[in-house]
Enzyme design. Structure first.
Site, PDB file in Angstrom:
ATOM      1  N   CYS A 287     -25.073  10.051  23.883  1.00 35.17           N
ATOM      2  CA  CYS A 287     -24.664  10.808  25.073  1.00 35.17           C
ATOM      3  C   CYS A 287     -25.781  10.735  26.100  1.00 35.17           C
ATOM      4  O   CYS A 287     -26.882  10.296  25.809  1.00 35.17           O
ATOM      5  CB  CYS A 287     -24.415  12.257  24.676  1.00 35.17           C
ATOM      6  SG  CYS A 287     -23.216  12.413  23.351  1.00 35.17           S
TER       7      CYS A 287
ATOM      8  N   ARG B 130     -24.085   5.203  28.893  1.00 35.42           N
ATOM      9  CA  ARG B 130     -24.416   5.613  27.513  1.00 35.42           C
ATOM     10  C   ARG B 130     -23.223   6.246  26.832  1.00 35.42           C
ATOM     11  O   ARG B 130     -23.149   6.294  25.615  1.00 35.42           O
ATOM     12  CB  ARG B 130     -25.563   6.624  27.529  1.00 35.42           C
ATOM     13  CG  ARG B 130     -26.889   6.082  27.993  1.00 35.42           C
ATOM     14  CD  ARG B 130     -27.900   7.194  28.036  1.00 35.42           C
ATOM     15  NE  ARG B 130     -28.116   7.744  26.728  1.00 35.42           N
ATOM     16  CZ  ARG B 130     -29.065   7.318  25.895  1.00 35.42           C
ATOM     17  NH1 ARG B 130     -29.856   6.342  26.285  1.00 35.42           N
ATOM     18  NH2 ARG B 130     -29.224   7.851  24.729  1.00 35.42           N
TER      19      ARG B 130
ATOM     20  N   TRP C  71     -20.230  11.067  24.578  1.00 36.16           N
ATOM     21  CA  TRP C  71     -19.488  10.076  23.777  1.00 36.16           C
ATOM     22  C   TRP C  71     -19.115  10.831  22.514  1.00 36.16           C
ATOM     23  O   TRP C  71     -19.980  11.194  21.718  1.00 36.16           O
ATOM     24  CB  TRP C  71     -20.355   8.871  23.469  1.00 36.16           C
ATOM     25  CG  TRP C  71     -19.623   7.764  22.788  1.00 36.16           C
ATOM     26  CD1 TRP C  71     -18.849   6.815  23.376  1.00 36.16           C
ATOM     27  CD2 TRP C  71     -19.575   7.513  21.381  1.00 36.16           C
ATOM     28  NE1 TRP C  71     -18.328   5.968  22.432  1.00 36.16           N
ATOM     29  CE2 TRP C  71     -18.749   6.373  21.194  1.00 36.16           C
ATOM     30  CE3 TRP C  71     -20.136   8.106  20.270  1.00 36.16           C
ATOM     31  CZ2 TRP C  71     -18.477   5.830  19.939  1.00 36.16           C
ATOM     32  CZ3 TRP C  71     -19.878   7.567  19.016  1.00 36.16           C
ATOM     33  CH2 TRP C  71     -19.055   6.451  18.868  1.00 36.16           C
TER      34      TRP C  71
ATOM     35  N   ASN D  87     -27.600  15.659  22.171  1.00 33.18           N
ATOM     36  CA  ASN D  87     -27.256  14.292  21.772  1.00 33.18           C
ATOM     37  C   ASN D  87     -27.681  14.172  20.315  1.00 33.18           C
ATOM     38  O   ASN D  87     -28.801  14.540  19.965  1.00 33.18           O
ATOM     39  CB  ASN D  87     -28.022  13.286  22.636  1.00 33.18           C
ATOM     40  CG  ASN D  87     -27.654  11.850  22.324  1.00 33.18           C
ATOM     41  OD1 ASN D  87     -26.662  11.596  21.635  1.00 33.18           O
ATOM     42  ND2 ASN D  87     -28.448  10.913  22.793  1.00 33.18           N
ATOM     43  N   GLY D  88     -26.769  13.680  19.431  1.00 29.99           N
ATOM     44  CA  GLY D  88     -27.099  13.554  18.012  1.00 29.99           C
ATOM     45  C   GLY D  88     -26.000  14.205  17.182  1.00 29.99           C
ATOM     46  O   GLY D  88     -24.924  14.530  17.676  1.00 29.99           O
TER      47      GLY D  88
ATOM     48  N   GLU E  73     -21.218 -14.174  18.963  1.00 27.73           N
ATOM     49  CA  GLU E  73     -21.594 -13.393  20.149  1.00 27.73           C
ATOM     50  C   GLU E  73     -20.582 -13.571  21.274  1.00 27.73           C
ATOM     51  O   GLU E  73     -20.212 -12.604  21.939  1.00 27.73           O
ATOM     52  CB  GLU E  73     -23.000 -13.792  20.607  1.00 27.73           C
ATOM     53  CG  GLU E  73     -23.466 -13.131  21.890  1.00 27.73           C
ATOM     54  CD  GLU E  73     -23.443 -11.611  21.847  1.00 27.73           C
ATOM     55  OE1 GLU E  73     -23.315 -11.038  20.752  1.00 27.73           O
ATOM     56  OE2 GLU E  73     -23.510 -10.983  22.920  1.00 27.73           O
TER      57      GLU E  73
ATOM     58  N   LYS F 155     -18.497 -10.543  23.042  1.00 27.78           N
ATOM     59  CA  LYS F 155     -18.471 -10.325  24.494  1.00 27.78           C
ATOM     60  C   LYS F 155     -17.034 -10.221  24.992  1.00 27.78           C
ATOM     61  O   LYS F 155     -16.672  -9.317  25.733  1.00 27.78           O
ATOM     62  CB  LYS F 155     -19.194 -11.474  25.208  1.00 27.78           C
ATOM     63  CG  LYS F 155     -20.683 -11.415  25.081  1.00 27.78           C
ATOM     64  CD  LYS F 155     -21.253 -10.397  26.022  1.00 27.78           C
ATOM     65  CE  LYS F 155     -22.071  -9.257  25.510  1.00 27.78           C
ATOM     66  NZ  LYS F 155     -22.389  -8.986  24.195  1.00 27.78           N
TER      67      LYS F 155
ATOM     68  N   GLU G 160     -15.278  -6.948  23.720  1.00 20.59           N
ATOM     69  CA  GLU G 160     -15.727  -5.610  24.152  1.00 20.59           C
ATOM     70  C   GLU G 160     -15.502  -5.373  25.641  1.00 20.59           C
ATOM     71  O   GLU G 160     -15.487  -4.229  26.072  1.00 20.59           O
ATOM     72  CB  GLU G 160     -17.188  -5.384  23.785  1.00 20.59           C
ATOM     73  CG  GLU G 160     -18.195  -6.240  24.498  1.00 20.59           C
ATOM     74  CD  GLU G 160     -19.630  -5.860  24.094  1.00 20.59           C
ATOM     75  OE1 GLU G 160     -19.902  -4.680  23.860  1.00 20.59           O
ATOM     76  OE2 GLU G 160     -20.461  -6.762  24.025  1.00 20.59           O
TER      77      GLU G 160
ATOM     78  N   HIS H  46      -9.769 -22.531   6.231  1.00 17.34           N
ATOM     79  CA  HIS H  46      -9.715 -21.743   4.986  1.00 17.34           C
ATOM     80  C   HIS H  46      -8.921 -20.454   5.182  1.00 17.34           C
ATOM     81  O   HIS H  46      -9.204 -19.443   4.547  1.00 17.34           O
ATOM     82  CB  HIS H  46     -11.140 -21.445   4.512  1.00 17.34           C
ATOM     83  CG  HIS H  46     -11.894 -22.683   4.135  1.00 17.34           C
ATOM     84  ND1 HIS H  46     -11.704 -23.364   2.960  1.00 17.34           N
ATOM     85  CD2 HIS H  46     -12.805 -23.414   4.831  1.00 17.34           C
ATOM     86  CE1 HIS H  46     -12.476 -24.447   2.921  1.00 17.34           C
ATOM     87  NE2 HIS H  46     -13.161 -24.490   4.042  1.00 17.34           N
TER      88      HIS H  46
HETATM   89  C1  AGP Z   1     -23.704  -5.482  22.754  1.00 20.12           C
HETATM   90  O1  AGP Z   1     -22.863  -6.173  23.703  1.00 20.12           O
HETATM   91  C2  AGP Z   1     -23.033  -4.319  22.172  1.00 20.12           C
HETATM   92  N1  AGP Z   1     -22.788  -3.382  23.233  1.00 20.12           N
HETATM   93  C3  AGP Z   1     -23.634  -3.713  20.938  1.00 20.12           C
HETATM   94  O2  AGP Z   1     -23.180  -4.517  19.883  1.00 20.12           O
HETATM   95  C4  AGP Z   1     -25.183  -3.617  20.818  1.00 20.12           C
HETATM   96  O3  AGP Z   1     -25.728  -4.913  20.744  1.00 20.12           O
HETATM   97  C5  AGP Z   1     -25.531  -2.888  19.527  1.00 20.12           C
HETATM   98  O4  AGP Z   1     -25.014  -1.589  19.630  1.00 20.12           O
HETATM   99  C6  AGP Z   1     -27.030  -2.830  19.237  1.00 20.12           C
HETATM  100  O5  AGP Z   1     -27.685  -2.147  20.264  1.00 20.12           O
HETATM  101  P1  AGP Z   1     -29.294  -2.299  20.372  1.00 20.12           P
HETATM  102  O6  AGP Z   1     -29.592  -3.735  20.654  1.00 20.12           O
HETATM  103  O7  AGP Z   1     -29.682  -1.399  21.508  1.00 20.12           O
HETATM  104  O8  AGP Z   1     -29.889  -1.857  19.059  1.00 20.12           O
END
Ligand code: AGP
Length: 613
Positions: free
Chosen positions: A2, A27, A79, A105-106, A486, A490, A493, A509
């Site tokens: 958050c 965030r 969040w 936050n937490g 990766e 991308k 997300e 497979h």
């Molecule tokens: C990256 O596009 C993502 N938003 C997510 O997977 C991110 O890489 C992951 O949460 C790790 O975050 P960090 O690198 O800040 O530890």
């Protein structure tokens, strides 16, 4: 993950707080709220949705003539972890008296037992959150000293917190504390700003203090008094942030993500600058804090991370084995501590993280420390928890990465991992001449990326013809396999297309059963070892009607002719080629999402830093 902002000073607190939340929306952004003290009264506004909705609600609820009069308050963009993103569950939360407000936050792991105890004492709760329980606990502990009440309450808490608390009974001070969730305090001129991320502080000052776990601070407009939870004073140095507010703005780009994709030549130059030794054919990474003998005695490299950072580790795995002839393996950070890893003093554990706050990666660092390994981090945020807990490692120097989708941090992570592998390799069998050649390859990375960026318009046109799809496969071999993973992440997300990354040989497979006419296959078919096999896999897909978008090496007409569409990258070392190749996929994913009208910088359900398990 958050966003927290607290302010006490001379300016118009509501505006300062809401503007601060805007800088933290990446965030977490499913609801938001703000509480200010106005003439000794606690005034609160909360709203589901984005910070803009909160701003409208606050201006509608609060008398116009009073809106800018308050000089202190706390605010939060959420969040959701406990309870849906509703107004009732939004922070700030109040204690039973209604005089104490808290943002958090937490996760309070023992909140159920605490809530039951409060309810047995007649407390009434309105929300489903763990945070409201903590607010009531603080109020219940308040015997006339808010600081002591917060200490007493936090001693009863199990779990993680980054909090800011204020009380109508004790105006002119804010109490803030942390355990496991970051808190940074901006030291202004006659004002003090508290935040979960320095991005909210930049508009006021670049002088900051990072709280450590179990620090608690009494904050006024003119003073910051830091103690531990047993009320023992502690000293924390004032750090100077390495970037200003302008760097955290969009700079004329439509989205932070596009800005950060185009910043990569500069970011990579910053990550590499001063870290290559062409005389010795090695790299200079002083932050690793290890001697050549210590590095030579290492038996294995274990790379831990999450999401995109995990994918960078997978590229690093190839680099350490190829260049340093050392066993390397990637472990998902969330699994690491629960699998009781076989880790010891001959293992180098590298935590890879952009934010330096990812809970699972932090937990992996703590587990590796427990087992006596050499532990270090690759991190982009100076002073972040993981950077401080490992005490050694390499900063990425990528600059602030605001977009939830990580781009420049990933490519800088890969560049730093290549330099680490070079350093280890030169301490083993990698020759000086080979080292010099590879150092020149690394040095060329920013220019390679700049050449891919020149194709931005063409990639946008290609992306437009793929934007209607709901499924996609990314395939690659060797170090291009992590690039495929990766690229799929991308696209997933930010465009919400269901994309899967596979090793090119893996499709037959099972997954190839999913191919129908027109299914897009994004193939990493760069001119590196294994390309011919990948071209064979592409033919297998084409025979089933798939549409092929290839990432190919400039001048490789044989590969280009196998594709329906293609994007070229410059010819370079196979490990180095991962960087321009992923930039092509970043641009492709960005433009597909843009053509689909997606919310690119703040994708649904996501947050930039995952500070909960
Ligand atoms: C990256 O596009 C993502 N938003 C997510 O997977 C991110 O890489 C992951 O949460 C790790 O975050 P960090 O690198 O800040 O530890």
């Amino acid at each position: 993950m958050c966003g927290i902002v607290g302010y006490i000073g001379k300016a118009d607190a509501p505006s300062v707080l809401i503007n601060g939340l805007r800088r933290l929306e990446y965030r977490g952004y499913d609801s938001a709220g703000v509480a200010v003290l106005d003439e000794g009264r606690l005034v609160i506004a909360k709203a589901p949705g984005k910070v803009a909705a909160l701003n409208e609600r606050a201006r509608a609820d609060w008398p116009a003539e009073r809106f800018s009069k308050s000089t202190m308050g706390i605010a939060h963009t959420r969040w959701a972890t406990h309870g849906p993103p509703t107004e009732v569950n939004a922070h700030p939360h109040l204690d039973q008296s209604g005089d104490v407000a808290l943002v958090h936050n937490g996760i309070i792991e023992n909140y159920r037992s605490l809530r039951a105890r409060m309810e047995s004492k007649g407390h009434h709760f309105y929300s489903e959150t763990d945070t409201e329980v903590l607010a009531h606990l603080i109020g219940d502990c308040d015997k006339g000293d808010l600081f002591q009440a917060v200490c007493d309450a936090l001693h009863q808490v199990e779990g993680t917190f980054g909090i800011a608390v204020l009380s109508a009974r004790e105006p002119e001070k804010i109490i803030t504390a942390r355990r496991g969730s970051p808190i940074v305090i901006g030291v202004g001129d006659g004002e003090t700003i508290i935040a979960s991320d320095a991005a909210a502080i930049l508009a006021h000052t670049q002088r900051v203090i990072y709280l450590d776990d179990n620090d608690i601070a009494i904050v006024t407009a003119e003073s910051i008094d830091i103690r531990d939870l047993n009320n023992i004073p502690v000293t924390r140095e004032i750090a100077e942030l390495a970037y200003d507010a302008a760097a955290a703005e969009k700079g004329g780009f439509e989205h932070f993500m596009l800005k950060e994709i185009h910043e990569q030549p500069d970011a990579l130059s910053n990550a590499i600058r001063g870290r290559l030794d062409f005389n010795l054919g090695s790299s200079v990474l002083a932050g690793m804090g290890t001697s050549p003998r210590e590095l030579a005695e290492l038996g294995r490299v274990v790379l831990v991370g999450c999401g995109t950072s995990l994918h960078a580790g997978l590229v690093g795995e190839y680099a350490f084995e190829d260049l340093a002839d050392i066993e390397a393996e990637v472990q998902q950070a969330a699994e690491f501590r629960y699998r009781n890893p076989i880790i010891g003093s001959r293992d180098l554990v590298v935590a890879i993280t952009q934010s330096g706050e990812t809970a699972d990666t932090l937990a992996a660092v703590r587990e590796a420390n427990q087992k006596g390994a050499f532990v270090m981090s690759l991190c982009n945020v100076v002073g972040s928890t993981i950077a401080r807990e490992t005490g050694r490692g390499v900063y990425l120097h990528a600059g602030p990465e605001i977009s939830v989708a990580s781009t420049k941090a990933f490519t800088c992570q890969v560049a730093v991992l290549l330099m680490m592998a070079l350093k280890l390799g030169r301490g083993r069998r990698f020759s000086r001449e080979d080292g010099r050649n590879f150092a020149r390859e690394i040095e060329s990375i920013p220019a390679l990326v700049a050449k891919v960026l020149l194709q931005n318009e063409r990639i946008s046109e290609i992306a437009a013809s793929y934007a209607h799809n709901e499924h996609a496969f990314f395939i690659g071999r060797g170090p291009m396999y992590p690039v495929a993973l990766e690229g799929a992440l991308k696209l997933k997300e930010i465009s919400y297309i269901h994309a899967e990354g596979y090793h090119a040989a893996e499709l037959k497979h099972g997954p190839i059963a999913l191919l129908v006419e027109g299914t897009p296959i994004i193939a990493l078919a760069c001119d590196i070892p294994g390309k011919d096999k990948t071209l064979g896999n592409i033919e297998e897909c084409r025979a089933r009607g798939a549409r092929i978008l290839g990432i190919v090496t400039e001048g490789d007409l044989e590969a280009a002719e196998c594709m329906d569409d293609y994007i070229t990258i410059p010819r370079c070392h196979p490990l180095v080629a991962t960087v321009p190749a992923v930039v092509a996929l970043q641009l492709f994913s960005y433009h597909v999402a843009r053509h689909r009208g997606c919310e690119i910088d703040q994708p649904r359900n996501l947050a930039k830093s995952v500070t909960v398990e």
